[in-house]
Design an enzyme around this catalytic site. Structure first.
Site, PDB file in Angstrom:
ATOM      1  CG  ASP A  82      -2.136   0.772   1.164  1.00  0.00           C
ATOM      2  OD1 ASP A  82      -2.507   1.164   0.048  1.00  0.00           O
ATOM      3  OD2 ASP A  82      -2.770   1.018   2.220  1.00  0.00           O
ATOM      4  CG  HIS A  83      -1.063   4.972   0.469  1.00  0.00           C
ATOM      5  ND1 HIS A  83      -1.474   5.904  -0.447  1.00  0.00           N
ATOM      6  CD2 HIS A  83      -2.191   4.423   0.991  1.00  0.00           C
ATOM      7  CE1 HIS A  83      -2.799   5.930  -0.473  1.00  0.00           C
ATOM      8  NE2 HIS A  83      -3.253   5.038   0.382  1.00  0.00           N
ATOM      9  N   GLY A 208      -9.954   4.399   1.662  1.00  0.00           N
ATOM     10  CA  GLY A 208     -10.791   4.920   2.734  1.00  0.00           C
ATOM     11  C   GLY A 208     -12.098   4.163   2.874  1.00  0.00           C
ATOM     12  N   GLY A 209     -12.033   2.841   2.767  1.00  0.00           N
ATOM     13  CA  GLY A 209     -13.257   2.034   2.790  1.00  0.00           C
ATOM     14  C   GLY A 209     -13.977   2.025   4.130  1.00  0.00           C
ATOM     15  CG  ASN A 229      -7.322   0.028  -0.607  1.00  0.00           C
ATOM     16  OD1 ASN A 229      -7.418  -0.918  -1.371  1.00  0.00           O
ATOM     17  ND2 ASN A 229      -6.400   0.966  -0.720  1.00  0.00           N
TER      18      ASN A 229
HETATM   19  P1  13P Z   1      -9.441   2.903   5.806  1.00  0.00           P
HETATM   20  O1  13P Z   1      -8.403   2.895   6.874  1.00  0.00           O
HETATM   21  O2  13P Z   1     -10.330   4.088   5.878  1.00  0.00           O
HETATM   22  O3  13P Z   1     -10.193   1.617   5.768  1.00  0.00           O
HETATM   23  O4  13P Z   1      -8.685   3.042   4.400  1.00  0.00           O
HETATM   24  C1  13P Z   1      -7.869   2.011   3.964  1.00  0.00           C
HETATM   25  C2  13P Z   1      -7.043   2.415   2.801  1.00  0.00           C
HETATM   26  O5  13P Z   1      -7.496   3.105   1.911  1.00  0.00           O
HETATM   27  C3  13P Z   1      -5.663   1.914   2.754  1.00  0.00           C
HETATM   28  O6  13P Z   1      -4.918   2.505   1.737  1.00  0.00           O
END
Ligand code: 13P
Length: 285
Positions: A82-83, A208-209, A229
């Site tokens: 991730d990122h 940002g799920g 995510n």
């Molecule tokens: P949340 O922490 O809001 O679930 O977002 C996860 C995310 O987008 C990880 O990159």
């Protein structure tokens, strides 16, 4: 089942318009819980790691544990970074066997981001791996990366050009979504997803799920968000269930680690199962 390519998992989901849950795991317990939930739901799943987790757990141990655990399940599993704004970490994870990476260079000028992302795509291809791209920051700090400030939004044409030129396999648009718990109900720019998908034919990643509503998930997945995510909900389930158990343990003065782990595993599995089902992933493996 051995791990499979992220693209293989996402392309099918994109065509059939369901979402693949990409859960940010933290350790072996959370990998095990997420895989068990996906196995129960018969759903493909993406195991996602932040740079912080890679550093805290150890890159080689993390991939070894994932590979060992994935052998015990019969659903498609892919490992995603991730990122990650750091080229050296990207290179190390690709060499270690990650199936895909999010090269998060949104803090660079778009032209420079585009130049470097093109290089990352070429590097990933040499490893048979895939790349998620990003040109606008997703609001909220997660695992020490990101910012609480809303980032500058780019014109649609700039995003389309970035996706086409770099050859990224999945793209993470900023559409009013944010990492962490939402302080107020987010207003999402769903049209942006439709426009990007129509112009590029590339699947989108919904960041940002945690905290989005079932209707928001369904709508965005139907528009082409094939990767969804979830991090905060997993973290909170893991820690809150631990706290709940430890309070009782303290009250009774009875300390039994295996029951703590089982309690946490069950809590994480529940969150994973609920999200997989919500995204339409059940029964797709
Ligand atoms: P949340 O922490 O809001 O679930 O977002 C996860 C995310 O987008 C990880 O990159």
């Amino acid at each position: 089942m051995p791990v499979v390519s992220t693209k293989e998992i996402l392309d099918r989901a994109f065509t059939e318009r369901y979402g693949v849950a990409a859960f940010n795991i933290l350790d072996d317990l959370t990998i095990d819980a997420v895989l068990a939930a996906a196995e129960e739901e018969r759903a493909p799943v993406i195991i996602q790691t932040s740079v912080k987790t890679v550093r805290a757990y150890g890159r080689d141990r993390l991939i070894a544990v994932l590979h060992a655990m994935a052998r015990d399940v019969s659903i498609p599993v892919a490992m995603h970074l991730d990122h990650c704004p750091y080229r050296d970490v990207i290179s190390e994870c690709l060499a270690a066997g990650w199936n895909s990476v999010l090269f998060d260079a949104h803090e660079l000028e778009v032209a420079e981001n585009q130049r470097q992302t093109t290089e990352v795509v070429a590097e990933a291809r040499r490893h048979g791996a895939h790349v998620e791209g990003e040109i606008e920051g997703i609001e909220g700090i997660e695992d020490d990366i990101g910012s609480d400030e809303a980032s500058t939004l780019q014109k649609l044409e700039v995003a389309v050009e970035f996706i086409k030129t770099t050859g990224v396999d999945v793209f993470a648009p900023a559409i009013g979504n944010a990492h962490g718990q939402y302080k107020k109900a987010p207003k999402l720019d769903h049209q942006r997803v439709t426009d990007l998908v129509e112009a590029t034919g590339v699947p989108m990643a919904l960041h940002g799920g945690t905290g989005l509503s079932p209707d928001q998930f369904r709508d965005l997945i139907s528009r082409g968000c094939a990767k969804v995510n979830i991090s905060t909900a997993i973290k909170e389930a893991y820690m809150r269930s631990g706290l709940e158990h430890l309070k009782v343990a303290q009250e009774k003065n009875k300390w039994d680690p295996p029951t703590l782990f089982a309690h946490q595993r069950e809590a994480v599995m529940k969150v994973a199962r609920e999200h997989i089902a919500l995204f339409g992933g059940s029964g797709r493996a």
